[in-house]
Design a protein around this motif. Structure first.
Motif, PDB file in Angstrom:
ATOM      1  N   MET A  57     -18.270 130.635 -20.015  1.00  0.00           N
ATOM      2  CA  MET A  57     -16.842 130.344 -20.150  1.00  0.00           C
ATOM      3  C   MET A  57     -16.165 130.597 -18.815  1.00  0.00           C
ATOM      4  O   MET A  57     -16.658 131.361 -17.994  1.00  0.00           O
ATOM      5  CB  MET A  57     -16.213 131.246 -21.213  1.00  0.00           C
ATOM      6  CG  MET A  57     -16.780 131.049 -22.598  1.00  0.00           C
ATOM      7  SD  MET A  57     -16.026 132.151 -23.806  1.00  0.00           S
ATOM      8  CE  MET A  57     -14.429 131.381 -23.970  1.00  0.00           C
ATOM      9  N   ARG A  58     -15.028 129.959 -18.633  1.00  0.00           N
ATOM     10  CA  ARG A  58     -14.218 130.234 -17.460  1.00  0.00           C
ATOM     11  C   ARG A  58     -13.741 131.673 -17.517  1.00  0.00           C
ATOM     12  O   ARG A  58     -13.403 132.193 -18.579  1.00  0.00           O
ATOM     13  CB  ARG A  58     -13.001 129.307 -17.390  1.00  0.00           C
ATOM     14  CG  ARG A  58     -13.343 127.905 -17.007  1.00  0.00           C
ATOM     15  CD  ARG A  58     -13.779 127.877 -15.585  1.00  0.00           C
ATOM     16  NE  ARG A  58     -13.923 126.514 -15.115  1.00  0.00           N
ATOM     17  CZ  ARG A  58     -14.332 126.212 -13.912  1.00  0.00           C
ATOM     18  NH1 ARG A  58     -14.641 127.161 -13.054  1.00  0.00           N
ATOM     19  NH2 ARG A  58     -14.457 124.977 -13.539  1.00  0.00           N
ATOM     20  N   THR A 107     -11.152 126.617 -20.004  1.00  0.00           N
ATOM     21  CA  THR A 107     -12.259 125.671 -20.032  1.00  0.00           C
ATOM     22  C   THR A 107     -11.729 124.345 -20.567  1.00  0.00           C
ATOM     23  O   THR A 107     -11.094 124.310 -21.619  1.00  0.00           O
ATOM     24  CB  THR A 107     -13.391 126.189 -20.946  1.00  0.00           C
ATOM     25  OG1 THR A 107     -13.777 127.493 -20.501  1.00  0.00           O
ATOM     26  CG2 THR A 107     -14.586 125.272 -20.924  1.00  0.00           C
ATOM     27  N   HIS A 145     -13.717 121.252 -20.612  1.00  0.00           N
ATOM     28  CA  HIS A 145     -14.804 120.385 -21.095  1.00  0.00           C
ATOM     29  C   HIS A 145     -14.787 118.988 -20.488  1.00  0.00           C
ATOM     30  O   HIS A 145     -15.127 118.014 -21.146  1.00  0.00           O
ATOM     31  CB  HIS A 145     -14.816 120.297 -22.630  1.00  0.00           C
ATOM     32  CG  HIS A 145     -15.125 121.594 -23.276  1.00  0.00           C
ATOM     33  ND1 HIS A 145     -14.215 122.254 -24.076  1.00  0.00           N
ATOM     34  CD2 HIS A 145     -16.224 122.376 -23.237  1.00  0.00           C
ATOM     35  CE1 HIS A 145     -14.745 123.383 -24.501  1.00  0.00           C
ATOM     36  NE2 HIS A 145     -15.970 123.477 -24.003  1.00  0.00           N
ATOM     37  N   GLU A 150     -16.213 119.426 -14.796  1.00  0.00           N
ATOM     38  CA  GLU A 150     -16.422 120.853 -15.045  1.00  0.00           C
ATOM     39  C   GLU A 150     -17.867 121.117 -15.455  1.00  0.00           C
ATOM     40  O   GLU A 150     -18.489 122.079 -14.998  1.00  0.00           O
ATOM     41  CB  GLU A 150     -15.470 121.337 -16.133  1.00  0.00           C
ATOM     42  CG  GLU A 150     -15.617 122.813 -16.433  1.00  0.00           C
ATOM     43  CD  GLU A 150     -14.669 123.279 -17.506  1.00  0.00           C
ATOM     44  OE1 GLU A 150     -13.729 124.002 -17.156  1.00  0.00           O
ATOM     45  OE2 GLU A 150     -14.871 122.894 -18.676  1.00  0.00           O
ATOM     46  N   ARG A 151     -18.404 120.265 -16.277  1.00  0.00           N
ATOM     47  CA  ARG A 151     -19.803 120.406 -16.699  1.00  0.00           C
ATOM     48  C   ARG A 151     -20.739 120.284 -15.496  1.00  0.00           C
ATOM     49  O   ARG A 151     -21.694 121.052 -15.359  1.00  0.00           O
ATOM     50  CB  ARG A 151     -20.106 119.341 -17.747  1.00  0.00           C
ATOM     51  CG  ARG A 151     -21.441 119.473 -18.384  1.00  0.00           C
ATOM     52  CD  ARG A 151     -21.630 118.339 -19.406  1.00  0.00           C
ATOM     53  NE  ARG A 151     -22.959 118.343 -19.941  1.00  0.00           N
ATOM     54  CZ  ARG A 151     -23.280 118.687 -21.166  1.00  0.00           C
ATOM     55  NH1 ARG A 151     -22.350 119.071 -22.008  1.00  0.00           N
ATOM     56  NH2 ARG A 151     -24.532 118.650 -21.553  1.00  0.00           N
ATOM     57  N   LYS A 173     -21.138 121.918 -25.902  1.00  0.00           N
ATOM     58  CA  LYS A 173     -19.921 122.728 -25.946  1.00  0.00           C
ATOM     59  C   LYS A 173     -20.127 123.827 -26.980  1.00  0.00           C
ATOM     60  O   LYS A 173     -20.779 123.613 -28.001  1.00  0.00           O
ATOM     61  CB  LYS A 173     -18.720 121.893 -26.378  1.00  0.00           C
ATOM     62  CG  LYS A 173     -18.340 120.808 -25.438  1.00  0.00           C
ATOM     63  CD  LYS A 173     -17.155 120.064 -26.025  1.00  0.00           C
ATOM     64  CE  LYS A 173     -16.968 118.732 -25.363  1.00  0.00           C
ATOM     65  NZ  LYS A 173     -15.904 117.956 -26.015  1.00  0.00           N
ATOM     66  N   GLY A 202     -16.055 127.132 -24.022  1.00  0.00           N
ATOM     67  CA  GLY A 202     -17.143 127.273 -23.067  1.00  0.00           C
ATOM     68  C   GLY A 202     -18.302 126.350 -23.390  1.00  0.00           C
ATOM     69  O   GLY A 202     -18.150 125.337 -24.064  1.00  0.00           O
ATOM     70  N   TYR A 203     -19.480 126.733 -22.908  1.00  0.00           N
ATOM     71  CA  TYR A 203     -20.673 125.907 -23.053  1.00  0.00           C
ATOM     72  C   TYR A 203     -21.861 126.753 -23.479  1.00  0.00           C
ATOM     73  O   TYR A 203     -21.991 127.899 -23.063  1.00  0.00           O
ATOM     74  CB  TYR A 203     -21.035 125.255 -21.709  1.00  0.00           C
ATOM     75  CG  TYR A 203     -19.973 124.339 -21.181  1.00  0.00           C
ATOM     76  CD1 TYR A 203     -19.985 122.982 -21.488  1.00  0.00           C
ATOM     77  CD2 TYR A 203     -18.949 124.824 -20.365  1.00  0.00           C
ATOM     78  CE1 TYR A 203     -19.009 122.133 -21.000  1.00  0.00           C
ATOM     79  CE2 TYR A 203     -17.974 123.983 -19.871  1.00  0.00           C
ATOM     80  CZ  TYR A 203     -18.005 122.635 -20.195  1.00  0.00           C
ATOM     81  OH  TYR A 203     -17.036 121.799 -19.710  1.00  0.00           O
ATOM     82  N   TRP A 244     -16.742 131.916 -13.517  1.00  0.00           N
ATOM     83  CA  TRP A 244     -17.483 131.771 -14.769  1.00  0.00           C
ATOM     84  C   TRP A 244     -17.889 133.145 -15.268  1.00  0.00           C
ATOM     85  O   TRP A 244     -18.016 134.083 -14.502  1.00  0.00           O
ATOM     86  CB  TRP A 244     -18.749 130.930 -14.573  1.00  0.00           C
ATOM     87  CG  TRP A 244     -18.458 129.501 -14.303  1.00  0.00           C
ATOM     88  CD1 TRP A 244     -18.441 128.894 -13.079  1.00  0.00           C
ATOM     89  CD2 TRP A 244     -18.124 128.494 -15.253  1.00  0.00           C
ATOM     90  NE1 TRP A 244     -18.121 127.567 -13.224  1.00  0.00           N
ATOM     91  CE2 TRP A 244     -17.922 127.295 -14.545  1.00  0.00           C
ATOM     92  CE3 TRP A 244     -17.978 128.490 -16.643  1.00  0.00           C
ATOM     93  CZ2 TRP A 244     -17.579 126.098 -15.189  1.00  0.00           C
ATOM     94  CZ3 TRP A 244     -17.634 127.289 -17.268  1.00  0.00           C
ATOM     95  CH2 TRP A 244     -17.450 126.126 -16.543  1.00  0.00           C
TER      96      TRP A 244
END
Length: 70
Positions: A2-3, A8, A10, A14-15, A36, A41-42, A65
Motif C-alpha cells: 500500500m502507499r 493508492t 490503482h 502506479e502498478r 488489487k 493496495g495490491y 510504499w
C-alpha cells in the motif's frame, strides 16, 4: 503493498511503478503483482532474502510504499 503517505489509485502507471520498485528493491526476486487488494493496495508475491529485510523495508518507505506481510 500500500502507499505509505499517498492514496493508492490503482492506475496502470502506479502498478508499473510498484513492479519496478519491487524488482529493484534489495534482496527481492521472482516479483509478481497478483491483483488489487479488497481493502486497498495490491496483493504481491516475491522472494526476499532474510538478511535483507531491514534494507527492503527502508527501501519501500523511501519510495512511498509499505508492506503488510503474512
Amino acid at each position: 503493498m500500500m502507499r505509505r503517505r499517498n492514496e493508492t489509485v490503482h492506475a496502470d502507471a502506479e502498478r508499473a511503478e510498484l513492479f519496478y520498485t519491487l524488482t529493484t528493491a534489495p534482496g527481492t526476486n521472482d516479483v509478481e503483482i497478483i491483483d488489487k487488494h479488497p481493502k486497498g493496495g495490491y496483493r504481491v508475491r516475491f522472494d526476499l532474502s532474510p538478511e535483507g529485510i531491514d534494507d527492503f523495508i527502508a527501501f519501500l518507505e523511501a519510495h512511498d510504499w509499505m508492506s503488510v506481510m503474512y
